[in-house]
Design an enzyme around this catalytic site. Structure first.
Site, PDB file in Angstrom:
ATOM      1  N   GLY A   1      80.767  15.147 -27.794  1.00  0.00           N
ATOM      2  CA  GLY A   1      81.812  15.935 -28.448  1.00  0.00           C
ATOM      3  C   GLY A   1      82.030  15.571 -29.905  1.00  0.00           C
ATOM      4  O   GLY A   1      81.216  14.904 -30.519  1.00  0.00           O
TER       5      GLY A   1
ATOM      6  N   LEU B   1      82.061  17.825 -32.226  1.00  0.00           N
ATOM      7  CA  LEU B   1      80.819  18.509 -32.608  1.00  0.00           C
ATOM      8  C   LEU B   1      80.693  18.740 -34.106  1.00  0.00           C
ATOM      9  O   LEU B   1      81.671  18.990 -34.800  1.00  0.00           O
ATOM     10  CB  LEU B   1      80.739  19.857 -31.876  1.00  0.00           C
ATOM     11  N   HIS B   2      79.433  18.648 -34.556  1.00  0.00           N
ATOM     12  CA  HIS B   2      79.111  18.967 -35.950  1.00  0.00           C
ATOM     13  C   HIS B   2      77.827  19.804 -35.948  1.00  0.00           C
ATOM     14  O   HIS B   2      77.281  20.114 -34.879  1.00  0.00           O
ATOM     15  CB  HIS B   2      78.977  17.683 -36.774  1.00  0.00           C
TER      16      HIS B   2
ATOM     17  N   HIS C   1      74.870  18.787 -33.622  1.00  0.00           N
ATOM     18  CA  HIS C   1      74.965  19.218 -32.222  1.00  0.00           C
ATOM     19  C   HIS C   1      74.636  20.709 -32.099  1.00  0.00           C
ATOM     20  O   HIS C   1      73.944  21.145 -31.185  1.00  0.00           O
ATOM     21  CB  HIS C   1      76.388  19.016 -31.688  1.00  0.00           C
TER      22      HIS C   1
ATOM     23  N   GLN D   1      78.225   3.574 -21.710  1.00  0.00           N
ATOM     24  CA  GLN D   1      77.264   3.261 -22.779  1.00  0.00           C
ATOM     25  C   GLN D   1      77.904   2.523 -23.948  1.00  0.00           C
ATOM     26  O   GLN D   1      77.241   2.249 -24.944  1.00  0.00           O
ATOM     27  CB  GLN D   1      76.552   4.532 -23.257  1.00  0.00           C
TER      28      GLN D   1
ATOM     29  N   GLY E   1      68.648  14.827 -30.435  1.00  0.00           N
ATOM     30  CA  GLY E   1      68.399  14.722 -31.865  1.00  0.00           C
ATOM     31  C   GLY E   1      67.536  13.517 -32.202  1.00  0.00           C
ATOM     32  O   GLY E   1      67.670  12.459 -31.573  1.00  0.00           O
ATOM     33  N   GLN E   2      66.696  13.683 -33.203  1.00  0.00           N
ATOM     34  CA  GLN E   2      65.905  12.550 -33.714  1.00  0.00           C
ATOM     35  C   GLN E   2      66.814  11.469 -34.306  1.00  0.00           C
ATOM     36  O   GLN E   2      66.433  10.313 -34.438  1.00  0.00           O
ATOM     37  CB  GLN E   2      64.923  13.049 -34.782  1.00  0.00           C
TER      38      GLN E   2
ATOM     39  N   SER F   1      77.165  12.641 -38.301  1.00  0.00           N
ATOM     40  CA  SER F   1      77.496  11.814 -37.135  1.00  0.00           C
ATOM     41  C   SER F   1      78.989  11.946 -36.872  1.00  0.00           C
ATOM     42  O   SER F   1      79.779  12.022 -37.826  1.00  0.00           O
ATOM     43  CB  SER F   1      77.162  10.343 -37.427  1.00  0.00           C
ATOM     44  N   SER F   2      79.361  11.957 -35.597  1.00  0.00           N
ATOM     45  CA  SER F   2      80.795  12.009 -35.266  1.00  0.00           C
ATOM     46  C   SER F   2      81.502  10.791 -35.858  1.00  0.00           C
ATOM     47  O   SER F   2      82.694  10.835 -36.143  1.00  0.00           O
ATOM     48  CB  SER F   2      80.983  12.027 -33.748  1.00  0.00           C
TER      49      SER F   2
HETATM   50  P1  AMP Z   1      76.324  12.391 -29.606  1.00  0.00           P
HETATM   51  O1  AMP Z   1      77.439  13.354 -29.417  1.00  0.00           O
HETATM   52  O2  AMP Z   1      76.471  11.539 -30.831  1.00  0.00           O
HETATM   53  O3  AMP Z   1      76.000  11.605 -28.360  1.00  0.00           O
HETATM   54  O4  AMP Z   1      75.043  13.275 -29.893  1.00  0.00           O
HETATM   55  C1  AMP Z   1      74.630  14.272 -28.998  1.00  0.00           C
HETATM   56  C2  AMP Z   1      73.255  14.740 -29.390  1.00  0.00           C
HETATM   57  O5  AMP Z   1      73.277  15.255 -30.725  1.00  0.00           O
HETATM   58  C3  AMP Z   1      72.218  13.598 -29.386  1.00  0.00           C
HETATM   59  O6  AMP Z   1      70.987  14.084 -28.857  1.00  0.00           O
HETATM   60  C4  AMP Z   1      72.090  13.264 -30.847  1.00  0.00           C
HETATM   61  O7  AMP Z   1      70.847  12.699 -31.195  1.00  0.00           O
HETATM   62  C5  AMP Z   1      72.269  14.629 -31.480  1.00  0.00           C
HETATM   63  N1  AMP Z   1      72.671  14.479 -32.879  1.00  0.00           N
HETATM   64  C6  AMP Z   1      73.653  13.682 -33.363  1.00  0.00           C
HETATM   65  N2  AMP Z   1      73.692  13.751 -34.717  1.00  0.00           N
HETATM   66  C7  AMP Z   1      72.717  14.599 -35.083  1.00  0.00           C
HETATM   67  C8  AMP Z   1      72.246  15.092 -36.345  1.00  0.00           C
HETATM   68  N3  AMP Z   1      72.784  14.695 -37.496  1.00  0.00           N
HETATM   69  N4  AMP Z   1      71.205  15.958 -36.340  1.00  0.00           N
HETATM   70  C9  AMP Z   1      70.641  16.366 -35.172  1.00  0.00           C
HETATM   71  N5  AMP Z   1      71.038  15.939 -33.960  1.00  0.00           N
HETATM   72  C10 AMP Z   1      72.055  15.068 -33.906  1.00  0.00           C
END
Ligand code: AMP
Length: 279
Positions: free
Chosen positions: A31, A33-34, A37, A61, A147-148, A185-186
């Site tokens: 969540g 979200l940006h 996501h 985690q 995401g990478q 990044s969140s």
């Molecule tokens: P998270 O909510 O941080 O657990 O991220 C959820 C998914 O979004 C994961 O697969 C992340 O790698 C991906 N993600 C997070 N930040 C980015 C970004 N800046 N660009 C692309 N994918 C992202």
């Protein structure tokens, strides 16, 4: 968009879809979200009949001294964005739904998790693999999108689906960045104005490393040293790790022969940012 907190409900929806021969793309998130996501949703919507997004801040985690309780949350805004991006079902379970009283089993990931973030976050990938395996079993997606940005997470999960024979295709999507190249990044919301101003130097350091390699430098220690110098130029930044590693095994490299991932984690005060580049 359908919104549910119930495992039983989402399982039912997904099994109805499968019975109709529809394909399912899953985008797991925590969540807040940006655009990063949402880029995963966009890819999932293109390649599948239905898109499921999970929104769940997964306690297993996070280490005991990490930011689980203060991790940013805004379910109202997330649901709006998910809907606009084309999510068909948002699955937003609470902790008790995912880990009811008496919960006992966890995935024990292998050596891939001894490197990079796994070193500084013991137990992190055990929690990630466990929750993602549960999502895979609940949603039974054809495709899953990551995401990478969290490169090690992708490699670890890919190994998990291979080892556990899960019929899911994994997709690693490019890192979406701000206009000054800070990876979205969140956790960026934690940064002070000063830290936020300094943070794009992570990508600047990675880009310089990439250029050194392109210019013929293949000694990993020399490239790592240069990245370290750039980051140490900022008084508020503290390096957790800088690593040049094999893209598949994540083992550290001495000489770069067939490409590599250059990954780093850097603390800005209490905020730990990660970034990486493939060369
Ligand atoms: P998270 O909510 O941080 O657990 O991220 C959820 C998914 O979004 C994961 O697969 C992340 O790698 C991906 N993600 C997070 N930040 C980015 C970004 N800046 N660009 C692309 N994918 C992202």
């Amino acid at each position: 968009m359908y919104i549910t907190t119930s495992i039983e409900k989402i399982s039912q929806i997904c099994s109805d879809w499968r019975a109709q021969g529809l394909t399912i793309g899953l985008v797991p998130t925590m969540g807040y979200l940006h655009r990063g996501h949402l880029s995963l949703v966009e890819a999932a919507a293109k390649e599948n009949d239905k898109v499921v997004m999970s929104i769940f801040v997964n306690p297993t985690q996070f280490g005991p001294n990490e930011d689980f309780s203060r991790y940013p949350r805004d379910m109202g805004a997330d649901l709006k964005e998910a809907y606009q991006a084309g999510v068909d079902v948002a699955f937003c379970p609470n902790v008790e739904e995912m880990y009811p009283a008496g919960y006992q089993n966890y995935v024990e990931p292998g050596p891939l998790t001894t490197y990079l973030c796994g070193k500084s976050r013991p137990g992190h990938f055990r929690g990630v693999c466990t929750v993602v395996l549960k999502f895979f079993n609940i949603v039974t997606p054809n495709n899953a999108y990551f995401g990478q940005k969290d490169y090690q997470q992708f490699v670890v999960l890919k190994q998990m689906i291979k080892d556990f024979n899960l019929p899911i295709t994994m997709h690693c999507m490019p890192i979406i960045r701000e206009s000054d190249n800070l990876a979205l990044s969140s956790r960026n919301v934690y940064l002070t104005a000063e830290q936020r101003q300094a943070a794009p130097m992570l990508f600047a350091a990675l880009s310089e490393a990439k250029q050194m390699y392109a210019a013929g430098e293949n000694n990993a220690a020399i490239i790592e040293q240069r990245i370290s110098e750039i980051i140490s130029g900022f008084p508020g930044a503290r390096i957790d790790y800088i690593a040049i590693a094999d893209k598949d095994t994540l083992e550290p490299l001495t000489d770069i022969e067939n490409g590599a991932v250059i990954a780093l984690a850097v603390w800005f005060g209490n905020t730990r940012l990660i970034d990486n580049i493939l060369i």
